[in-house]
Design a protein around this motif. Structure first.
Motif, mmCIF file in Angstrom:
data_model
loop_
_atom_site.group_PDB
_atom_site.id
_atom_site.type_symbol
_atom_site.label_atom_id
_atom_site.label_comp_id
_atom_site.label_asym_id
_atom_site.label_seq_id
_atom_site.Cartn_x
_atom_site.Cartn_y
_atom_site.Cartn_z
ATOM 1 N N ARG A 169 68.768 1.699 89.385
ATOM 2 C CA ARG A 169 68.747 2.941 88.612
ATOM 3 C C ARG A 169 67.298 3.321 88.306
ATOM 4 N NH1 ARG A 169 71.471 3.844 82.609
ATOM 5 N NH2 ARG A 169 69.648 4.799 81.612
ATOM 6 N N ASP A 171 65.071 5.833 85.813
ATOM 7 C CA ASP A 171 65.107 6.681 84.628
ATOM 8 C C ASP A 171 63.932 7.648 84.674
ATOM 9 O OD1 ASP A 171 67.303 5.499 82.751
ATOM 10 O OD2 ASP A 171 66.200 3.756 83.490
ATOM 11 N N ASP A 173 61.960 10.776 82.548
ATOM 12 C CA ASP A 173 61.697 11.645 81.407
ATOM 13 C C ASP A 173 60.738 12.732 81.866
ATOM 14 O OD1 ASP A 173 63.209 10.062 79.639
ATOM 15 O OD2 ASP A 173 61.488 8.769 79.223
ATOM 16 N N TYR A 285 72.782 13.193 83.472
ATOM 17 C CA TYR A 285 71.746 13.951 82.775
ATOM 18 C C TYR A 285 72.348 14.637 81.553
ATOM 19 C CZ TYR A 285 73.754 18.154 84.856
ATOM 20 O OH TYR A 285 74.607 19.161 85.215
ATOM 21 N N SER A 340 65.713 14.255 79.895
ATOM 22 C CA SER A 340 65.814 12.925 80.492
ATOM 23 C C SER A 340 67.020 12.886 81.414
ATOM 24 C CB SER A 340 65.968 11.841 79.412
ATOM 25 O OG SER A 340 64.864 11.819 78.546
ATOM 26 N N CYS A 342 68.936 10.060 84.739
ATOM 27 C CA CYS A 342 68.822 8.854 85.559
ATOM 28 C C CYS A 342 69.628 9.065 86.830
ATOM 29 C CB CYS A 342 69.281 7.609 84.796
ATOM 30 S SG CYS A 342 70.993 7.639 84.247
#
Length: 371
Positions: A169, A171, A173, A285, A340, A342
């Protein structure tokens, strides 16, 4: 405790492509620096479960992503990134940040470039951060890129891409701030480009009818192959039919869908490409920041791409259309846009859990509509 490593062009060596230099090893994550033959600097981050090629200075794109023994990135005509090109002259990355003062395909009423300033934004400062949190050891790529015009706008972009040890995964931002002295129009879209898998199925919380879905009109050429025409006709008649990814299907020209997806109480929504073996690609999201979901699919001899969900602030129809729809963000001086998300790959158990969550979202949305 977090450690920061400032990146410099000299760390990436000559443009020989294959020469890699280990920058750091942290908690099972290895980071190597190299330079493509084109001269573009890159870092390869290996989490043990996924391997990503990131471009610290060119748009902070994710150029490539591998997990579960396969390549997740779209197939394109580009085998390496190239700096100094327009959008279509360098279009092969897994993740491209789109937007800035505009986003999408410019209409006759627009004067902006395709997808705005962010895709090829030059980052003069880039940093690696490594540390540990509740999920384990991590490495984050971040940086600072400016776009400015005399007597116009000035904004700074500060994305953060994090990979965690043992996880497939990523992530992300996103933070963009208006550094100018006047209000600034702003738009954003995360162009996440998966590779379609034969036998796969697209899973999300959208109802299998026309509710919440708009298919952009497609102009088929007069000499279009009958199978190409048949696929577009079938999707126009039954939008749910696009969810099946059949081997050999040609989708050329592309299909673009604009969707409104149901969310949970936390504002999150999700999408998957579920593979025949039970594993999946995914994206999650926050719809409160990115209210418009775009699906983009193209399949031909030299390209295979599934924009499973491209989350954005507006449809990709250009700034003028977004202004008419009220979907352009008005950033005051010093104001910021943040969001943010992922994405990446799921094993079979993770995919099963996400599929159950998506089914709950769909059931809740259908229940609310009947009340």
């Amino acid at each position: 405790m977090m450690t920061r490593v400032e990146l410099h062009e000299a760390m990436f060596g000559p443009a020989w492509g294959s020469e890699r230099r280990v920058l750091l090893s942290h908690g099972g994550i290895t980071v190597q620096a190299f330079r493509f033959d084109s001269g573009v600097a890159a870092i390869e981050v290996d989490s043990g479960a996924a391997r990503a090629v990131l471009l610290p200075y060119l748009g902070q794109q994710i150029w490539d992503l591998y997990a579960q023994g396969r390549r997740l990135t779209m197939q394109s005509v580009f085998d390496e990134p190239e700096a100094g090109k327009d959008y279509l002259g360098n279009y092969g990355a897994f993740l491209i940040h789109c937007g800035g003062t505009a986003m999408g395909n410019p209409s006759p009423d627009d004067d902006h470039s395709l997808h705005g300033e962010l895709p090829a934004l030059r980052y003069r400062q880039a940093t690696l951060e490594c540390g540990s949190d509740a999920r384990g050891a991590y490495v984050t790529l971040t940086g600072e890129g400016h776009d400015r015009r005399a007597f116009g706008h000035h904004f700074v972009s500060r994305p953060r891409l994090r990979m965690t040890a043992g996880s497939a995964r990523i992530d992300l931002d996103v933070a963009v701030q208006n550094w100018g002295g006047a209000r600034m129009p702003f738009m954003y879209l995360a162009h996440v480009n998966f590779r379609p898998v034969a036998g796969g199925v697209i899973v999300d919380a959208l109802r299998d009818d026309r509710a919440g879905l708009r298919i952009r009109p497609t102009d088929l050429p007069a000499d279009a192959d009958p199978d190409q025409r048949a696929w577009h006709d079938a999707v126009a008649a039954d939008p749910a039919s696009h969810r099946r990814i059949d081997a050999g299907t040609r989708i050329d020209p592309e299909v673009v869908m604009v969707m409104t997806l149901p969310t949970g109480l936390d504002g999150q929504t999700h999408g998957m490409q579920l593979h025949p073996d039970g594993t999946a690609d995914f994206i999650s999201y926050d719809k409160r920041d990115l209210p418009v979901a775009v699906r983009w699919i193209t399949r031909g001899p030299e390209r295979q791409a599934l924009g499973l969900i491209l989350p954005g602030t507006a449809a990709p129809d250009g700034r003028a259309a977004a202004q008419r729809a009220g979907h352009v963000i008005d950033l005051p001086p010093g104001g910021s846009f943040t969001t943010s998300m992922c994405f990446g790959a799921l094993d079979a158990d993770e995919a099963k859990k996400m599929a159950a969550g998506i089914a709950d979202l769909r059931a809740r949305a259908e229940q609310e509509e009947t009340q």
